[in-house]
Every structure is written in structure tokens, then in C-alpha cells.
Design an enzyme around this catalytic site. Structure first.
Site, PDB file in Angstrom:
ATOM      1  CE  LYS A 132      17.819  13.273 -60.285  1.00  0.00           C
ATOM      2  NZ  LYS A 132      16.936  14.409 -59.931  1.00  0.00           N
ATOM      3  N   GLY A 166      13.691   7.451 -64.313  1.00  0.00           N
ATOM      4  CA  GLY A 166      13.676   8.790 -63.743  1.00  0.00           C
ATOM      5  C   GLY A 166      14.725   8.971 -62.659  1.00  0.00           C
ATOM      6  CB  SER A 167      14.824  11.352 -59.849  1.00  0.00           C
ATOM      7  OG  SER A 167      14.754  12.493 -60.675  1.00  0.00           O
ATOM      8  CB  THR A 168      14.493   5.558 -59.093  1.00  0.00           C
ATOM      9  OG1 THR A 168      14.530   5.123 -60.461  1.00  0.00           O
ATOM     10  CG2 THR A 168      13.068   5.942 -58.710  1.00  0.00           C
TER      11      THR A 168
END
Length: 668
Positions: A333, A329-331
Site C-alpha cells: 500500500k 498483502g497490504s505491505t
């Protein structure tokens, strides 16, 4: 009358008698000569040969198994030790009636079907005559008394002392420390000649975790003893012996207190936590929940207990979630942002106007932002990289990923350990998937599409990572690119253990070292960026962490992440009518390091939290990480981390007008 009388020929009889005497004497002489010759052959000519055979029947060399080394955590607390226990054993050759004896014993001690099944299996195996066969392991005090009092009624039954492996923290270390169990034929066949000899008399071997990885250190060196046995195979006396060498005692970087804190922080959730000390690379905590009791496997788990664990398709306790792959997921980014800065695709001033979705040129399909703003039809507005990280703007990273391309994305992310295994001594950890054109063509037989890159840019699609990989990557940001490969082992017999470099792992060197500061600041704002206006330009984890603890004395740099388990149309994700089963709810993730931005103290912990079906990285995984960092920095290390609060940062302009109803929806 005269013809009936015959005169005896004495001379003829004498000659016949003499011939018979000579013949008999010759036969006797030949027999005696043969006997003497045989005796001479046995006693003189073949003396050494038959003497050796005689000793071979009488004298036997048998193995003395070594005592297994124990395992400590970094504070000296035992994680795996050897407890003296008494096992109930039988020598079948001395038992008059085996069935009656077993029936009598069942009234004295508890004998399960599994105990009897294991006993019968061992009886069928080839073994030395008059050797004991275990029937029940680890007798209780009361059971020992019962057997001792009735021992005279049970010939061939005895209680034998043995050092048995024991794991005092049960499920807490089941996956990280692992367990030992009975060595099987396949494992014996895998040993080389020297190793096979060293496992003579050994009944157990490391099966998983540290027990398996450091089997060569923990096992020790086998000993020998020469014993004299009678013609029935019973040992009469020990003539000489060579002491076995005990295995090495080892200490891990693991801290049982932090391990307990991590498990407690997860609460009733399934998930995993991996915490690393950035300075040394030592793994401070490695939790997978739920686990299982490894002590069950030491003496041989029953079929009933094993089936109960194996058939639990919801909790799946045998799966080590700390090294299993999940969508990150967004980890991802912060790492993608670093790539954009390093490759010159953006700078500190670069912004986009985030409408809440992204479209490829000439494509009608929209990749939406997975935020509450999408639910009310809005985006993040004017967004730079810093804001895209602390507000987790998917649109910003859709755009960045599209401009970067999968090739550069793959090459840069691999520097942080994604798609590989940078650890020294967790060789069994999964490498997960860092997708590329070649990977997709090789694995799926399909070409790479631009939409695949868009999905990968927010840690979805084909991209998978393990909590161990995420913690490793977070540690690299904490170290500003200095590579210190993660490791479990700290010392052997009290001496620091030095690893030999086997897998090349270089520091991550950026075009401008200031990029590290920028990303670290952005990650700190994920947790500590407070409310700045009615638009709520604040960090995604601010409410759940910083606002929830106004007396917090240190800062955490983190990044929230939420990963889909099943595909749900983006147009209906916000609908209150959608009912998603617990097992299909999104996974919640959070990566962090702390303390962040402290003028005197470098980060002491980097971690990754994975909460299976936890739905929200900000409100579920974030607080778990906060409780773990509190436990390490404040309770265990007891650091003085009091710092002056930073001034509230100025908000970026939000170009989208908000009606009172929209503002109320955001506030909710």
C-alpha cells in the site's frame, strides 16, 4: 663279406661341416646384427622417445588441491572455516581381505550403511592405482586412538589429515551462506577447459548461497607435484612441486548477531527475515526458518538424514523462504500510495467515505475490507491516503487501484524491484510475479479483468513478492528513492569489494520530493499513531509495538500485511465457527525501516518480516520486526536515539454512528 664294409669320405664330411659352420655363423651373425641394430635404434635413434616413456612410467604429475577461502561476517566472526580433521581411508590394493578388514573396522569405529555405500561407490569409479579411498570422515579422538593402536593388524588402512569445510552456526546460515559438497559429474562437465584443469584433485564445490555465488573467489588455484612411483604405482618420493594458491577470504555485510536475533525473534514460527542497511545496500540478515545443518552435506549426507529433511512437508527446511514468492498483502500500500501521488490520482486532501467494501460500477460483487470493522458491519469512514496506510483501508486502495489501472501500477511498482531482482550477488533469488496484461495473457492465456486490478491493489490475486524484494522496496523508501542495490559481499582479503554495474537500476524520482516525507510519516503512524477517541483511530501496529513498549526511544516506520493462503468467503471470515487448519492460516507480513523521523540519524536498517501462517501482520510480524530493530540499533550499534515524543495527531471524523455494543466489539 667285402660288400659290407664302406670307407668314410673324410673330404665330403669336411665340406658338409664347413657348410654347416658357415650357415650357423651366418645365422648367429644375422641375429647379432639384428640385436645390435635394435639396440642402436633403441639407444640412439629413439633414445628421446623411449626415455620420455620410461619417465612417464616412473614419474607422475599429480594435483595439489588449494585450501578454500574462509567466510567472515561484517564483525570478523567466522561463518565458514576449514577445520583439520582425520579421515579413515583404505588402499584396496594393500588390503588382503577387504570384507574381513571392513568387519574388523566396524568394531573400532562407527560405520553407517551410508558410509559403506559411499565407499563402495567410490571403489567402482576409475581411480589411480594405490590411491586411498575414504571410508569414514571426521574421526573422533577416541576413534583415532583405536585405529592407531590396531593399525598394525590392518595393512592398507590409514588415517589421513584433511581440511574440511565447517559451518559453526549450523542452520542459522544454511540458506544465506550455503554449503559445499562433493563435486559431481554434471558440475565437472559444466566447467570450461581452464576451470576443469583448476579443479584437478578438488573434491568439493559450492552448491548453494554465497558458497556457490563466490566459488571463483573461494576455490583458489590448483598446485602440482612431480612424484616418482614404482611399478606397482606407489609413490616413492616427491621430486618437485608447485604450491597451490589458497582461495580468497571474503567478508559479508551479514552480521551473525542480527542473524541470531532474527531467528530468535521468529520463535517457533516458520518464516523469513531480510534486513538491509539502506546506506550501503549491505544485507545485514537473511534468515529462513526452519533450516538444516549444512555440515551434513560436506561429507555426504546419509539417505536417512536426507529423506527426513526432504519428506518434511510441513516445515520444508530446504525452501529458502527469504527468496520465495508469497502474496505481499497490504505491505504494497505505501508504494501504491506513492504511485497515486506521483501520477496525480490523489493529493494530501483527497478522501473517500469508506463503508467497508468496494464495488465496481454495474457489478453487484463486493470487495470487502479485511479488518475487524468488517466483522461488525462498518468501514473506516472518511479516509485520506495517510489514514488509509496507517489503518490499512482496503477500500481506499481498491478505489485507487481501479482508477490507476494495471498498466500504471505495474510500471511504477517495477521501479521498486517488484517482479525482478535488483541484487548484485543473489542471482538465484526468485523474481516472483508483478502481474500485467501481457503476463496474464502469456502465462494463463486469458485477458486481464478489472477485478484482477482490484485484487492486485491490496497485494493479492496474482501478485507475488519475496521478503528480499519487500526489504529492497522498504530500503528505497528509507533512502527517499536513492537506489543502492542490495549485496552480500563486503570485502575480499580485507579490501572493499567494488561491484561492476551489470543490471541498470535508477533512482526513483517522484513528481514532488515531499511525497517521500508524506509516505514515511504515514508509515510511522502505523506504529506510533496512538488512541485518539472511542473510535480508535490508531495505527494497526500501535498496540503490538508502541503501546507494548512505552519506553521505546526511537520510531519505526512500518506497514502491516496479511495475505490469504486459501480463499474463504468474505461473508464468513469473521465467524467463530470457522476452523482453519494451521497450514491454511493467513500469512503475516511487516515491512519497516528505523529510526524514522530522527533529526540527526538516517535510517540504519530496512527489513521485511514474513511469518508463514502467522495470521496477523500487526500482532505477529510487527513485534518480530521490533525485536530485530532493537537488536540492531540498541544492542549492536548502541545508538543514542532518545527523542521528544510527538503530539497526538487529531483524529479524522468518523461519519458512522457506533452503538455501545459496536464500540465494545472494536475494543476487543
Amino acid at each position: 663279406m667285402t660288400g659290407r664294409w664302406h670307407f668314410r669320405d673324410h673330404e665330403a664330411e669336411r665340406r658338409l661341416f664347413n657348410r654347416r659352420v658357415v650357415l650357423a655363423s651366418s645365422v648367429i651373425f644375422l641375429l647379432l646384427a639384428t640385436l645390435v641394430g635394435k639396440l642402436v635404434n633403441l639407444q640412439v635413434v629413439q633414445y628421446e622417445y623411449f626415455s620420455a616413456r620410461s619417465d612417464g612410467n616412473r614419474l607422475h604429475v599429480q594435483y595439489v588441491p588449494p585450501q578454500r577461502g574462509v567466510i567472515y561476517d561484517r564483525s570478523g566472526t567466522l561463518l565458514a572455516d576449514n577445520l583439520p580433521v582425520y579421515n579413515l581411508t583404505l588402499v584396496p590394493e594393500e588390503v588382503n581381505d577387504l570384507a574381513a578388514t571392513l568387519d574388523y573396522l566396524s568394531g573400532l569405529v562407527e560405520l553407517s550403511d551410508s558410509d559403506l555405500e559411499t565407499f563402495e561407490n567410490q571403489l567402482r569409479r576409475s581411480r589411480v592405482p594405490y590411491s586411498s579411498v575414504p571410508l569414514r570422515y571426521v574421526l573422533t579422538e577416541e576413534e583415532k586412538y583405536r585405529v592407531a593402536v590396531n593399525n598394525h593388524r590392518m595393512p592398507g588402512v590409514s588415517m589421513e589429515p584433511q581440511l574440511m569445510r565447517h559451518y559453526p552456526f549450523d542452520s542459522l546460515t544454511a540458506h544465506s551462506v550455503g554449503y559445499v559438497s562433493h563435486i559431481n559429474q554434471q558440475e565437472l562437465d559444466a566447467l570450461d577447459e581452464t576451470e576443469f584443469e583448476n579443479y584437478g584433485g578438488t573434491t568439493h564445490i559450492g552448491k548453494t548461497g554465497v558458497e556457490r555465488t563466490y566459488e571463483h573467489l573461494l576455490h583458489g588455484q590448483v598446485g602440482y607435484e612431480t612424484v616418482e612411483k614404482n611399478n606397482r604405482g606407489r609413490v616413492m618420493r616427491v621430486l618437485e612441486s608447485t604450491e597451490a594458491t589458497a582461495g580468497n577470504d571474503i567478508a559479508l555485510h551479514l552480521d551473525h548477531r542480527l542473524q541470531m536475533a532474527a531467528e530468535e525473534a521468529l520463535g517457533n514460527y516458520r518464516g523469513a527475515v531480510v534486513a538491509i542497511e539502506p546506506e550501503t545496500g549491505g544485507i545485514l540478515a537473511m534468515v529462513s526458518k526452519p533450516g538444516f545443518d549444512p555440515n551434513l552435506f560436506v561429507t555426504g549426507i546419509s539417505s536417512k538424514d536426507y529423506d527426513a529433511l526432504a519428506d518434511d512437508n510441513v516445515n520444508k527446511p530446504f525452501i529458502d523462504r527469504s527468496i520465495s514468492p508469497y502474496p505481499p498483502g497490504s505491505t504494497v500500500k505505501p508504494f501504491l500510495g506513492l504511485a497515486g501521488l506521483h501520477l496525480g490520482l490523489l493529493d494530501y486532501e483527497f478522501t473517500i467515505d469508506d463503508p467497508g467494501y468496494f464495488q465496481l460500477p454495474g457489478v453487484s460483487y463486493r470487495w470487502n475490507n479485511y479488518t475487524m470493522r468488517t466483522a461488525i458491519g462498518g468501514g473506516h469512514g472518511i479516509t485520506n491516503l495517510r489514514r488509509a496506510i496507517y489503518q490499512s483501508s482496503d477500500t481506499f486502495f481498491y478505489d485507487l487501484g481501479h482508477r490507476m489501472g494495471i498498466d500504471d501500477m505495474h510500471d511504477f511498482m517495477s521501479l521498486f524491484g517488484f517482479g525482478g531482482n535488483l541484487t548484485f550477488d543473489i542471482s538465484y533469488a526468485r523474481s516472483a510475479v508483478l502481474p500485467s496484461r501481457d503476463w496474464k495473457l502469456e502465462t494463463l492465456g486469458e485477458p486481464w479483468y478489472p477485478g484482477d486490478t482490484i485484487n492486485s491493489s491490496i497485494g493479492q490475486g496474482y501478485m507475488l513478492a519475496t521478503p528480499l524484494q519487500l526489504a529492497t522496496a522498504a530500503s528505497l523508501i528509507a533512502n527517499e528513492g536513492r537506489m543502492v542495490r542490495p549485496r552480500m559481499l563486503k570485502s575480499v582479503n580485507g579490501e572493499p569489494y567494488r561491484f561492476e554495474e551489470e543490471i541498470p537500476a535508477s533512482d526513483v524520482v517522484l513528481e514532488d520530493p515531499d511525497y517521500w516525507r508524506y509516505i514515511r510519516d504515514a508509515m510511522t503512524m502505523v506504529v506510533h499513531r496512538p488512541f485518539s477517541n472511542v473510535f480508535r483511530d490508531y495505527g494497526t501496529a500501535y498496540e503490538a509495538i508502541a503501546r507494548a513498549d512505552p519506553d521505546m526511544t526511537y520510531r519505526i516506520a512500518g506497514k502491516t500485511g496479511t495475505a490469504q493462503v486459501v480463499g474463504i468467503s468474505q461473508n464468513i471470515r469473521s465467524s467463530a465457527e470457522i476452523q482453519v487448519s494451521d497450514q491454511n492460516k493467513d500469512h503475516a507480513l511487516f515491512i519497516a525501516f528505523a529510526p524514522a523521523g530522527h533529526p540527526q540519524i538516517e535510517p540504519r536498517i530496512a527489513l521485511a518480516v514474513f511469518v508463514e501462517n502467522g495470521e496477523h501482520g500487526s500482532t505477529v510480524a510487527g513485534p518480530v520486526a521490533k525485536r530485530i530493530t532493537d537488536a540492531w540499533l540498541l544492542d549492536i550499534l548502541q545508538l543514542d536515539l532518545t527523542i521528544e515524543p510527538e503530539p497526538e495527531p487529531a483524529p479524522l471524523r468518523d461519519p458512522l454512528p457506533r452503538t455501545p455494543s459496536e464500540v465494545a466489539a472494536i475494543d476487543e
